[in-house]
Every structure is written in structure tokens, then in C-alpha cells.
Design a protein around this motif. Structure first.
Motif, short mmCIF file in Angstrom:
data_model
loop_
_atom_site.label_atom_id
_atom_site.label_comp_id
_atom_site.label_asym_id
_atom_site.label_seq_id
_atom_site.Cartn_x
_atom_site.Cartn_y
_atom_site.Cartn_z
N GLU A 1 31.08 -40.30 -71.11
CA GLU A 1 31.43 -40.40 -69.69
C GLU A 1 31.65 -39.02 -69.07
O GLU A 1 31.25 -38.77 -67.93
N HIS A 2 32.27 -38.13 -69.82
CA HIS A 2 32.49 -36.77 -69.33
C HIS A 2 31.15 -36.06 -69.09
O HIS A 2 30.95 -35.41 -68.06
N CYS B 1 24.43 -33.41 -57.80
CA CYS B 1 24.83 -33.74 -56.42
C CYS B 1 25.26 -32.52 -55.62
O CYS B 1 24.95 -32.40 -54.43
N ASP B 2 25.96 -31.58 -56.27
CA ASP B 2 26.48 -30.42 -55.55
C ASP B 2 25.45 -29.32 -55.38
O ASP B 2 25.43 -28.63 -54.35
N LEU B 3 24.57 -29.16 -56.37
CA LEU B 3 23.64 -28.02 -56.34
C LEU B 3 22.18 -28.42 -56.15
O LEU B 3 21.32 -27.56 -56.00
N TYR B 4 21.90 -29.73 -56.17
CA TYR B 4 20.53 -30.23 -55.96
C TYR B 4 19.54 -29.56 -56.92
O TYR B 4 18.50 -29.03 -56.51
N LYS C 1 14.18 -39.39 -72.23
CA LYS C 1 14.71 -39.84 -70.94
C LYS C 1 16.23 -39.71 -70.87
O LYS C 1 16.93 -39.94 -71.86
N GLY C 2 16.72 -39.35 -69.71
CA GLY C 2 18.15 -39.26 -69.48
C GLY C 2 18.66 -37.84 -69.39
O GLY C 2 19.72 -37.58 -68.83
N GLU C 3 17.91 -36.90 -69.98
CA GLU C 3 18.26 -35.47 -69.95
C GLU C 3 19.62 -35.17 -70.58
O GLU C 3 20.23 -34.15 -70.29
N ILE C 4 20.12 -36.08 -71.42
CA ILE C 4 21.33 -35.82 -72.20
C ILE C 4 20.95 -36.05 -73.66
O ILE C 4 20.54 -37.15 -74.04
N TYR C 5 21.08 -35.02 -74.48
CA TYR C 5 20.57 -35.06 -75.84
C TYR C 5 21.69 -34.85 -76.86
O TYR C 5 22.38 -33.83 -76.83
N ARG D 1 27.03 -33.84 -65.41
CA ARG D 1 25.62 -33.77 -64.99
C ARG D 1 25.44 -34.26 -63.56
O ARG D 1 24.77 -33.63 -62.73
N GLU D 2 26.05 -35.39 -63.25
CA GLU D 2 25.92 -35.95 -61.89
C GLU D 2 26.53 -35.02 -60.85
O GLU D 2 25.99 -34.86 -59.76
#
Length: 317
Positions: free
Chosen positions: A158-159, A169-172, A209-213, A164-165
Motif C-alpha cells: 500500500e505504501h 499525480c503531482d509531477l505528471y 505490468k504495474g511498474e512495481i517490481y 507511485r500514485e
């Protein structure tokens, strides 16, 4: 934080000034006097994005600005020193074990190291992270082309998703995160860094997929990556054109089917399609490639071929 508290204690003793330093959540960093029945003044301080409040008895008001400067400057230097320490560890340089233990007090709590890679401004991305975790015990530093984070996180997934989100969202910008196996000893920090670095490279290479490895989930990718080139060439010579001929719906179906552990019902729900539509696609895959990926043994062989194709055709993803 213990070394900073010790510094505050020494500062109060040396200057003869009484003060309290309290985090925005009410947690006391240092208590030098009892504020009950005492007229006090307060100042807002920012310690590397951490918002704190400095309380001083009215009688020491003339010392307030000097205390503010000394405290903020010391904290800034400590953060800089800790960042340098992390960089030295990652570079393989020898660092005194006592310094590491005093700076990374949370490492005994089974912490994690993860790498954050952005295609935007790394300093801005680090600032986003520090603001998110201003009241959290962790270390963050820009190292080479990435941001490296070390900290003890409950609900790690979750962290990581939240970080990542927030950056996106802040830096596009695009954001990729890789996570090593848990660390329980400071001696494993550099090893964990290379685990996360390898996960990042494999995740991007195979377009996971997901860009979290997660390193613990990259065993298959590592095995495929280390196949001999002649084996790779043989498989691609036979199957590349067939896979490249599939449309995006079929490619997405294959990915989701493996992600759902070959479960037809769950895959259909994830894809928002009827079960029969999924079965039709799987039958087409079998007809065109010869592999029925509903069968475990055939799916094991096919996923190797599919990963190799993804590696060679990253433009599709």
C-alpha cells in the motif's frame, strides 16, 4: 533520531535554555521543561519537510531565533550526513557500524529498500516522498539515476502504490518502483540495493505490468534472462511472428490469464468479458501456437516464449 535528541539535550545544557520540541502530531522529540503554569512562546520549524513546533519559556524569548537556527541547521547537517552515509554504503565503502546502527535504528525491525525511477525531476520526486513521510522514520537519497528509500513499512504494498500514485499525480511523469527482499541487518543494505536494481532492469525489460517490481517475484524473469542466446533465437524464430500477429486484446488476455494463475473465471472478471469469450480466445491461441495454456505444463513453456517475445517487442507495451 536518538542522536538528534542527544544533541538537543546537550544544547539545552550548554546554553542554559529551556525548550521543548514537538512534532505536528503531538509526539515529543525533546522535553526540557514543564509547560504547565508557565508562560511560553512558540515557533513553527521545518526540519527537512517535517513540521515541528518549538516551545520556549517567555523568559528565554531572546534566545528563540538563535535556538531555531541551531536546531534547524543541525538537523539539516544530520540529514546530509545520513544521506552521505547511505551513498558510501551503496558505493561499497567502509562505514563505521556504530554510525549505521545509530542512524538506522529501525533496521532491526525488518525494513525494506526500494528504488524509485522517474522520467521527470528526481529532486521534485524526492520532495514529494519526504512530504508524504515527514513523520516517518526512514532514509531517502538520490543515488545515481534513482531515488533509494530505506525504511520499515507495515503494509508495504500500500505504501509503494501510494508513493507511485503521488509522484504521477503531482509531477505528471512515469514512475517505476522495485523492492528488494526484507533487510534485517545493515550488512545486507548493498546486497538489497542490487536486488532492487536487478528487479528494476528485469521489470522494464520484460514490460511487467504495474511498474512495481518485487525481487521475490522475479525468479522466472531471471531464469529467462539467463537462457543461452541460441535457445532464445530458436524459440523466437519459431513463435515471434505468431505472437506479433495477435491483437492487443489477445496479448492482454494472455497477461491477465497468467496473472490470475490460469483461473478462467477470475480472468474473465478482470477483463470484463464473458467466460465463453475468454475460452474462444484461449482456443484460438492453442490453434495458432499449439499451446493450450489452460494446461499447467504447456503454460510453463509458453510463458517462457511469451516473456522472450515481450523482451524483444517492448514497443507493444
Amino acid at each position: 533520531m536518538d542522536s538528534f535528541t542527544n544533541f538537543l539535550k546537550q544544547l539545552s545544557k550548554t546554553t542554559g535554555s529551556k525548550f521543548n520540541l514537538v512534532e505536528s502530531n503531538g509526539c515529543e522529540i525533546f522535553k526540557g521543561f514543564n509547560m504547565k503554569n508557565c508562560e511560553v512562546i512558540s515557533l513553527n520549524l521545518s526540519l527537512n519537510n517535517k513540521k515541528v513546533r518549538l516551545y520556549i519559556p517567555k523568559q528565554y524569548e531572546n534566545n528563540s531565533k538563535l535556538l531555531e537556527y541551531i536546531i534547524t541547521d543541525k538537523y539539516k547537517n544530520m540529514v546530509s550526513s545520513n544521506q552521505k552515509m547511505i551513498i558510501n554504503i551503496l558505493d561499497g565503502e567502509k562505514v563505521d557500524s556504530n554510525i549505521i546502527k545509530n542512524s538506522l535504528t529501525f533496521i532491526s525491525q525488518k525494513c525494506n529498500l526500494f528504488i524509485i525511477n522517474v522520467d521527470g525531476n528526481k529532486i521534485e520526486a524526492l520532495d514529494v516522498i519526504n512530504k508524504l513521510y515527514e513523520d516517518f522514520e526512514m532514509m531517502s537519497v538520490i543515488y545515481k539515476d534513482d531515488i533509494v528509500i530505506i525504511g520499515s513499512f507495515d503494509e508495504l504494498e500500500e505504501h509503494v502504490k501510494g508513493i507511485r500514485e503521488s509522484i504521477i499525480c503531482d509531477l505528471y511523469c512515469k514512475c517505476y518502483i522495485s523492492i528488494s527482499n526484507p533487510i534485517s541487518d545493515y550488512k545486507n543494505i548493498r546486497k538489497s540495493y542490487f536486488e532492487a536494481l536487478e528487479s528494476m532492469a528485469l521489470g522494464k525489460k520484460f514490460c511487467i505490468k504495474g511498474e512495481i517490481y518485487y525481487y521475490k517475484n522475479t525468479l522466472l524473469a531471471r531464469i529467462i534472462h539467463n537462457l543461452k542466446s541460441d535457445v532464445k533465437d530458436e524459440l523466437m524464430c519459431k513463435f515471434e511472428d505468431k505472437l506479433s500477429g495477435f491483437d492487443k486484446d489477445m496479448i492482454f488476455t494472455i497477461q491477465e490469464f497468467f496473472r490470475c494463475e490460469l483461473n478462467i473465471s477470475n480472468t474473465a472478471k478482470k477483463l470484463y468479458i464473458h467466460r465463453n469469450t475468454l475460452i474462444y480466445r484461449l482456443n484460438k491461441l492453442k490453434k495458432d501456437t499449439g499451446f493450450d495454456i489452460r494446461n499447467f505444463h504447456e503454460s510453463v513453456i509458453f510463458i517462457v516464449i511469451f516473456y522472450l517475445w515481450k523482451e524483444k517487442n517492448s514497443k507493444y507495451f
